[in-house]
Design a protein around this motif. Structure first.
Motif, PDB file in Angstrom:
ATOM      1  N   PRO C 238      49.978  51.943  51.930  1.00 24.77           N
ATOM      2  CA  PRO C 238      49.982  50.849  50.961  1.00 24.77           C
ATOM      3  C   PRO C 238      48.800  49.892  51.147  1.00 24.77           C
ATOM      4  CG  PRO C 238      52.166  51.142  51.887  1.00 24.77           C
ATOM      5  CD  PRO C 238      51.247  52.006  52.679  1.00 24.77           C
ATOM      6  N   LEU C 239      48.388  49.704  52.410  1.00 20.34           N
ATOM      7  CA  LEU C 239      47.224  48.839  52.645  1.00 20.34           C
ATOM      8  C   LEU C 239      45.979  49.464  52.026  1.00 20.34           C
ATOM      9  CD1 LEU C 239      47.708  47.629  56.336  1.00 20.34           C
ATOM     10  CD2 LEU C 239      48.065  46.369  54.190  1.00 20.34           C
ATOM     11  N   ALA C 240      45.855  50.781  52.175  1.00 17.73           N
ATOM     12  CA  ALA C 240      44.713  51.474  51.579  1.00 17.73           C
ATOM     13  C   ALA C 240      44.721  51.310  50.056  1.00 17.73           C
ATOM     14  CB  ALA C 240      44.753  52.952  51.947  1.00 17.73           C
ATOM     15  N   ALA C 241      45.946  51.372  49.475  1.00 14.98           N
ATOM     16  CA  ALA C 241      46.050  51.205  48.023  1.00 14.98           C
ATOM     17  C   ALA C 241      45.619  49.790  47.622  1.00 14.98           C
ATOM     18  CB  ALA C 241      47.473  51.481  47.561  1.00 14.98           C
ATOM     19  N   LEU C 242      46.061  48.810  48.404  1.00 11.66           N
ATOM     20  CA  LEU C 242      45.686  47.421  48.104  1.00 11.66           C
ATOM     21  C   LEU C 242      44.167  47.248  48.166  1.00 11.66           C
ATOM     22  CD1 LEU C 242      48.307  45.130  49.879  1.00 11.66           C
ATOM     23  CD2 LEU C 242      47.844  45.380  47.428  1.00 11.66           C
ATOM     24  N   TRP C 243      43.597  47.777  49.248  1.00 11.62           N
ATOM     25  CA  TRP C 243      42.139  47.680  49.401  1.00 11.62           C
ATOM     26  C   TRP C 243      41.432  48.354  48.223  1.00 11.62           C
ATOM     27  CZ3 TRP C 243      37.495  46.267  50.361  1.00 11.62           C
ATOM     28  CH2 TRP C 243      36.442  47.187  50.386  1.00 11.62           C
ATOM     29  N   SER C 244      41.923  49.536  47.809  1.00 12.88           N
ATOM     30  CA  SER C 244      41.297  50.253  46.697  1.00 12.88           C
ATOM     31  C   SER C 244      41.336  49.416  45.426  1.00 12.88           C
ATOM     32  CB  SER C 244      42.026  51.570  46.434  1.00 12.88           C
ATOM     33  OG  SER C 244      41.995  52.369  47.568  1.00 12.88           O
ATOM     34  N   TRP C 245      42.463  48.757  45.208  1.00  8.69           N
ATOM     35  CA  TRP C 245      42.578  47.949  43.997  1.00  8.69           C
ATOM     36  C   TRP C 245      41.694  46.711  44.060  1.00  8.69           C
ATOM     37  CZ3 TRP C 245      43.663  48.503  39.131  1.00  8.69           C
ATOM     38  CH2 TRP C 245      44.385  49.643  38.759  1.00  8.69           C
ATOM     39  N   ALA C 246      41.568  46.137  45.264  1.00  7.54           N
ATOM     40  CA  ALA C 246      40.657  44.994  45.416  1.00  7.54           C
ATOM     41  C   ALA C 246      39.240  45.425  45.054  1.00  7.54           C
ATOM     42  CB  ALA C 246      40.721  44.460  46.845  1.00  7.54           C
ATOM     43  N   LEU C 247      38.864  46.593  45.582  1.00  8.05           N
ATOM     44  CA  LEU C 247      37.531  47.124  45.295  1.00  8.05           C
ATOM     45  C   LEU C 247      37.386  47.413  43.793  1.00  8.05           C
ATOM     46  CD1 LEU C 247      34.898  48.249  46.646  1.00  8.05           C
ATOM     47  CD2 LEU C 247      36.004  50.488  46.621  1.00  8.05           C
ATOM     48  N   ALA C 248      38.428  48.021  43.222  1.00  5.76           N
ATOM     49  CA  ALA C 248      38.378  48.411  41.809  1.00  5.76           C
ATOM     50  C   ALA C 248      38.235  47.181  40.907  1.00  5.76           C
ATOM     51  CB  ALA C 248      39.644  49.176  41.435  1.00  5.76           C
ATOM     52  N   LEU C 249      39.037  46.160  41.177  1.00  7.65           N
ATOM     53  CA  LEU C 249      38.987  44.976  40.313  1.00  7.65           C
ATOM     54  C   LEU C 249      37.665  44.236  40.490  1.00  7.65           C
ATOM     55  CD1 LEU C 249      42.681  43.764  40.523  1.00  7.65           C
ATOM     56  CD2 LEU C 249      41.530  44.981  38.665  1.00  7.65           C
ATOM     57  N   ALA C 250      37.146  44.245  41.720  1.00  9.93           N
ATOM     58  CA  ALA C 250      35.834  43.624  41.932  1.00  9.93           C
ATOM     59  C   ALA C 250      34.772  44.368  41.126  1.00  9.93           C
ATOM     60  CB  ALA C 250      35.489  43.621  43.417  1.00  9.93           C
ATOM     61  N   CYS C 251      34.795  45.695  41.199  1.00 12.98           N
ATOM     62  CA  CYS C 251      33.812  46.495  40.448  1.00 12.98           C
ATOM     63  C   CYS C 251      33.975  46.274  38.944  1.00 12.98           C
ATOM     64  CB  CYS C 251      33.970  47.981  40.755  1.00 12.98           C
ATOM     65  SG  CYS C 251      33.274  48.456  42.329  1.00 12.98           S
ATOM     66  N   TRP C 252      35.221  46.215  38.500  1.00  9.57           N
ATOM     67  CA  TRP C 252      35.472  46.031  37.074  1.00  9.57           C
ATOM     68  C   TRP C 252      34.934  44.679  36.610  1.00  9.57           C
ATOM     69  CZ3 TRP C 252      36.400  48.547  32.813  1.00  9.57           C
ATOM     70  CH2 TRP C 252      36.803  47.828  31.695  1.00  9.57           C
ATOM     71  N   ARG C 253      35.239  43.637  37.361  1.00  9.81           N
ATOM     72  CA  ARG C 253      34.767  42.290  36.984  1.00  9.81           C
ATOM     73  C   ARG C 253      33.253  42.241  36.982  1.00  9.81           C
ATOM     74  NH1 ARG C 253      38.320  37.746  37.309  1.00  9.81           N
ATOM     75  NH2 ARG C 253      36.466  36.461  37.469  1.00  9.81           N
ATOM     76  N   TRP C 254      32.670  42.864  37.985  1.00 11.68           N
ATOM     77  CA  TRP C 254      31.227  42.913  38.112  1.00 11.68           C
ATOM     78  C   TRP C 254      30.639  43.635  36.893  1.00 11.68           C
ATOM     79  CZ3 TRP C 254      28.135  46.742  41.501  1.00 11.68           C
ATOM     80  CH2 TRP C 254      26.830  46.273  41.687  1.00 11.68           C
ATOM     81  N   GLY C 255      31.240  44.757  36.547  1.00  9.39           N
ATOM     82  CA  GLY C 255      30.772  45.532  35.402  1.00  9.39           C
ATOM     83  C   GLY C 255      30.902  44.766  34.095  1.00  9.39           C
ATOM     84  N   ILE C 256      32.048  44.121  33.910  1.00  8.72           N
ATOM     85  CA  ILE C 256      32.281  43.360  32.682  1.00  8.72           C
ATOM     86  C   ILE C 256      31.278  42.202  32.576  1.00  8.72           C
ATOM     87  CG2 ILE C 256      33.857  41.609  31.772  1.00  8.72           C
ATOM     88  CD1 ILE C 256      34.740  44.075  30.666  1.00  8.72           C
ATOM     89  N   ARG C 257      31.049  41.552  33.692  1.00 10.56           N
ATOM     90  CA  ARG C 257      30.073  40.454  33.682  1.00 10.56           C
ATOM     91  C   ARG C 257      28.700  40.975  33.283  1.00 10.56           C
ATOM     92  NH1 ARG C 257      30.544  35.597  36.144  1.00 10.56           N
ATOM     93  NH2 ARG C 257      28.407  35.694  36.881  1.00 10.56           N
ATOM     94  N   HIS C 258      28.371  42.150  33.792  1.00 14.19           N
ATOM     95  CA  HIS C 258      27.090  42.752  33.453  1.00 14.19           C
ATOM     96  C   HIS C 258      27.040  43.068  31.952  1.00 14.19           C
ATOM     97  CE1 HIS C 258      23.540  45.293  33.741  1.00 14.19           C
ATOM     98  NE2 HIS C 258      24.192  46.220  33.067  1.00 14.19           N
ATOM     99  N   TYR C 259      28.127  43.637  31.442  1.00 13.94           N
ATOM    100  CA  TYR C 259      28.176  44.021  30.037  1.00 13.94           C
ATOM    101  C   TYR C 259      28.021  42.808  29.130  1.00 13.94           C
ATOM    102  CZ  TYR C 259      29.877  46.040  25.683  1.00 13.94           C
ATOM    103  OH  TYR C 259      29.991  46.464  24.396  1.00 13.94           O
ATOM    104  N   ARG C 260      28.680  41.712  29.507  1.00 13.15           N
ATOM    105  CA  ARG C 260      28.595  40.529  28.665  1.00 13.15           C
ATOM    106  C   ARG C 260      27.308  39.749  28.909  1.00 13.15           C
ATOM    107  NH1 ARG C 260      34.313  37.541  29.350  1.00 13.15           N
ATOM    108  NH2 ARG C 260      34.460  37.294  27.103  1.00 13.15           N
ATOM    109  N   GLY C 261      26.561  40.176  29.903  1.00 17.78           N
ATOM    110  CA  GLY C 261      25.275  39.546  30.153  1.00 17.78           C
ATOM    111  C   GLY C 261      25.373  38.271  30.940  1.00 17.78           C
ATOM    112  N   ALA C 262      26.419  38.149  31.773  1.00 24.24           N
ATOM    113  CA  ALA C 262      26.550  36.941  32.578  1.00 24.24           C
ATOM    114  C   ALA C 262      26.061  37.219  33.982  1.00 24.24           C
ATOM    115  CB  ALA C 262      28.008  36.481  32.608  1.00 24.24           C
ATOM    116  N   GLY C 263      24.965  37.946  34.092  1.00 22.65           N
ATOM    117  CA  GLY C 263      24.445  38.275  35.417  1.00 22.65           C
ATOM    118  C   GLY C 263      25.204  39.448  36.010  1.00 22.65           C
ATOM    119  N   GLY C 264      24.879  39.777  37.233  1.00 25.22           N
ATOM    120  CA  GLY C 264      25.549  40.904  37.897  1.00 25.22           C
ATOM    121  C   GLY C 264      24.778  42.181  37.638  1.00 25.22           C
TER     122      GLY C 264
END
Lengths: 316, 280, 264
Positions: C238-264
């Motif tokens: 379960p810890l591995a799953a939590l870590w994976s989701w933390a990584l996933a949401l960070a990547c997603w937010r980073w990607g979305i910020r890039h797409y909208r042009g807010a840096g990243g």
């Protein structure tokens, strides 16, 4: 009146990579504009002038490089989800409907997405189906609709949650004359009834003439004109032209009320008269009939590209 | 859509050859237009290569240093050559033609004065051959540098191996074409594509060398064209088979290729007739 | 939102089943793919006496657990990995115009039923593995297995979201994310004991594939773990799953910020 869209020095740059070089392109450049609640505004400009980029910033898809936009009193990017409930958008080239589903089911899903009460959603959907004449294809999957039918369904989808601001990006592109006509009539009625604010981008001068009180022309990301359509026509001399075909060669029809003679062809068999709008078409035709027998007539609408070109030429 | 073969003007022979050559080159150019995509493919290839290396080296080790004629060095050669060929050999079963048949765009292909089969296979081959430069060679270099591999010391295997490799690439695209044109009769070819991927991957040696298979599975495998697409060319290139046996491998490849092209030709003709009769 | 998701899913299900033959062929294709991979595992583990400390019966558990959890994640999240297509067709822009999180809309926009066949292969392998192996059944083993199943699905789902987030930057190079999505699945079916250190870092910890099947199975069977990966870590899935989701949401937010042009 309170403003529903307000931008201040709105700027958006893109980095374009061709091969290994990076270039910065400014799509929107220090744009400041204000649209009051209840207004109907045409937003025109050449392809790549910055229209779509502006809209994407107004609705919160894109973050401005600098400057700011306020829509419905909200900050579009920060408040995107709240704003989504108050704005309806139709991008002419991209669908918000579900391709495989009957139109009716798309509406049901959208109603759930906007958290409308079922009874309320049903009533609104029925109202839109009635006024947009969707009845005959409500049960048809979206992929089987004609372009005109799909566009009407798209607009109904955008209006389902009763947005106070409706943004249409090229809503009439590719539609036949009749479909265009229907759509325009609907939008006029919708605005009359609900006071919806309309922002419209288009390449069709007819859309602007029928639907918009005010025109904004954007050129290379900057505002090149802001005013009424008449004012625009006066500025660049883009007016409607009446073309009459006469039974017999006739002397130039100079000095008819509400017109200005532009040119004659085939020895006066065909004459071009600029309409200045000061009198009705019927009066003009009656005046023409006093001089010659009419065989045929047509009206040349000013070409929006031409108007934009002239504005650009004047502003440079 | 009414398409009549007789109404299509014929090109002069030399012009036709030039058209085919240009189609091949066009394939190469499309491939070169997306350097990031190529690099991305290389990254994926290398990752899979490392995982294959881990498991197959463990197999060689568990067998006491050699299994089915493979040592660690020749196993590595198999792994990295097969990874390198993945961008060139089509083991996915899908091509541009799959989509053209499904959407009916293929009808316009029949209006052109070139052979439809050739005009669709050649660009794919062009892409495949080109991919070997930015995707294939680097994969092999990674294998040599990171893991090390045993390769033959005489030129013979390289010459015949190159011929065999090119034949494998051409064969894979010719068979994928068959999957695509089956769409003239099937509403959806996705199932066939899945079948191609599953069976093809197994017998072409995508994850496990063919020679590790139990005998009965090898017999079944040899009855399919898939080993000739990747496994057998690698055998020739790594001198696992040499001399007359290697020539035999090439002969088998040629036979499969001739068969695939002939069936493709017949299916194209029949498909065209079906379009004429039923209007797509 | 829940009812909207149900409506969308119901429609996708109907659409996929409406072409009956092709759906059946899809199922067969997916089933064969699973079977072919199982065959490869069989070939390797019967060619020699055990690999990395695992017999064929034991690796069946790893393969089954990994394949089942991956396939279940794939059914719900698989299409997310196709982000460039959503960008190209403008579907993604439409999601911005609705009052839900964009990621939630993307995830709920589709479902792939044909991958059920693949999940079937995984479930079959897992079941056979559970029967063949000598497992000391008790509340603890059942809990471990349940934990592994849930965490595995979560970890693989996170992998798809991570891929989508990174694809905002890799519109023409989306295949790069295959390295850890499909490479990750492949890694998850292996005994981590055969990995070199570099692979252990990447697929043991960064993308914690070893936690989806290998480690839970070593804990379940009481086998020794691998270097850096002791078998008790199987309980930490379960810890591995939590870590994976933390990584996933960070990547997603980073990607979305890039797409909208807010840096990243």
């Amino acid at each position: 009146m309170s403003s529903i869209i307000e931008t201040r020095d709105l700027t958006r740059e893109f980095t374009v990579r061709d091969r290994l070089r990076r270039r910065t392109v400014t799509a929107v450049d220090g744009l400041s504009l204000r649209v009051a609640a209840g207004e109907s505004v045409g937003y025109i400009g050449a392809n790549g002038a910055g229209k779509s980029t502006t809209i994407k910033m107004i609705v919160g898809i894109l973050v401005p490089t600098s400057g700011e936009a306020t829509t419905c009193g909200l900050r579009p990017v920060r408040d995107r989800r709240v704003l989504a409930r108050r704005v309806g958008v139709v991008f002419g080239q991209r669908s918000q409907l579900w391709w495989d589903l009957p139109v009716r089911e798309s509406f049901e899903i959208l109603a759930a997405i906007h958290a409308l009460r079922p009874a309320e959603a049903r009533a609104r959907a029925a109202e839109l189906a009635e006024t947009l004449e969707l009845g005959e294809f409500l049960a048809t999957p979206v992929r089987q609709l004609s372009l005109g039918q799909r566009m009407r369904a798209e607009i109904a989808a955008a209006l389902l949650h009763r947005p106070e601001l409706l943004i249409l990006d090229e809503p009439t592109i590719g539609l036949d004359v009749l479909s265009k006509q229907r759509l325009r009539e609907f939008l006029i009625a919708e605005r009359r009834e609900h006071g919806t604010t309309l922002l419209l981008t288009t390449h069709d001068m007819g859309d602007i003439e029928r639907l918009c009180d005010r025109v904004l022309v954007v050129d290379r990301g900057r505002l090149a004109y802001d005013g009424t359509l008449d004012g625009l026509a006066a500025t660049v001399g883009a007016r409607r032209v009446l073309v009459v075909d006469l039974v017999e060669p006739t002397a130039d029809l100079v000095g008819l009320p509400g017109t200005e003679h532009l040119r004659s062809k085939v020895g006066g068999l065909r004459q071009h008269l600029v309409l200045d709008g000061s009198t009705t078409l019927a009066a003009v035709l009656a005046a023409v009939a006093e001089h010659a027998e009419l065989r045929d007539l047509s009206i040349e609408e000013p070409d929006i590209e031409d108007v934009v070109r002239r504005i650009y030429a004047a502003s440079r | 859509m009414l398409v009549r073969a007789t109404g299509v003007p014929r090109l002069r022979g030399d012009l036709r050859l030039r058209a085919y050559w240009l189609l091949l080159v066009a394939g190469m150019r499309t491939q070169s237009a997306y350097p990031l995509a190529t690099f991305a493919g290389l990254v994926a290839n290398a990752t899979f290569g490392l995982l294959k290396t881990a498991i197959l080296f463990a197999v060689v080790e568990a067998a006491g240093g050699g299994i089915a004629g493979y040592t660690a060095g020749t196993m590595s050669a198999y792994i990295w050559l097969s990874q390198g060929l993945l961008g060139s050999v089509n083991l996915y079963g899908r091509s541009d033609m799959t989509e053209r048949v499904r959407t009916g765009d293929v009808a316009t292909d029949f209006l052109r004065p070139v052979n439809v089969q050739a005009a669709n296979i050649l660009p794919a081959i062009g892409k495949g051959l080109f991919a070997f430069v930015p995707r294939g060679l680097p994969s092999i270099v990674i294998g040599v540098l990171v893991v090390g591999m045993t390769m033959p010391a005489t030129p013979g295997p390289y010459v015949l191996g190159t011929v065999s490799m090119v034949l494998g690439i051409v064969l894979s695209h010719s068979v994928v074409y068959l999957v695509a044109v089956s769409g003239f009769w099937l509403v959806e070819t996705r199932g066939f594509v899945g079948l191609y991927m599953a069976v093809g991957g197994l017998f072409a040696g995508l994850f496990t060398p063919f020679h590790l298979f139990p005998d009965w599975l090898q017999v079944i495998g040899r009855a399919t064209p898939f080993p000739s697409m990747m496994m057998f060319p690698i055998d020739v290139l790594t001198a696992r088979v040499t001399g007359f046996a290697a020539l035999q491998v090439v002969g088998v490849q040629l036979a499969w290729l001739a068969g695939a092209l002939a069936v493709g030709h017949l299916m194209t003709r029949a498909g065209q007739r079906k379009l004429e009769v039923q209007g797509g | 939102m829940v009812s909207a998701y149900r409506a969308v899913l119901a429609s996708r299900v109907r659409a996929q089943r409406s072409y009956r033959t092709s759906f059946a062929l899809d199922l067969v294709g997916a089933f064969l793919m699973g079977l072919a991979e199982l065959a490869e595992v069989y070939i390797l583990y019967t060619a020699v006496q055990g690999i990395g400390g695992f017999t064929f019966a034991q690796i069946l558990l790893v393969f089954g657990l990994a394949d089942l959890t991956f396939s279940l994640a794939d059914i719900v999240f698989g299409h997310v990995d196709n982000l460039p297509e959503y960008v190209r067709t403008g579907k993604l822009d439409v999601y911005f115009l609705r009052p839900q999180p964009v990621l939630a809309q993307l995830v709920t926009s589709d479902i792939s039923l044909r991958r059920l066949a693949r999940a079937g292969v995984g479930a079959g392998a897992l079941t056979v593995g559970l029967v063949l192996n000598d497992i000391a059944w008790g509340p603890a083993t059942v809990a471990l297995l349940a934990l592994a199943l849930v965490s595995g699905v979560a970890t693989f789902s996170a992998l798809f979201v991570t891929a989508a987030g990174l694809q905002f930057f890799l519109v023409n190079g989306a295949e790069m994310t295959n390295a850890f999505v499909y490479g990750g699945r492949y890694a998850a079916t292996q005994p981590a004991s055969v990995w070199p250190r570099a692979v252990t870092v990447v697929f043991g910890f960064v993308f914690p594939m070893a936690f989806t099947a290998y480690l839970p199975v070593t804990a379940l069977l009481g086998l020794p773990g691998a270097p850096w990966l002791p078998s008790w870590l199987g309980w930490c899935a379960p810890l591995a799953a939590l870590w994976s989701w933390a990584l996933a949401l960070a990547c997603w937010r980073w990607g979305i910020r890039h797409y909208r042009g807010a840096g990243g």
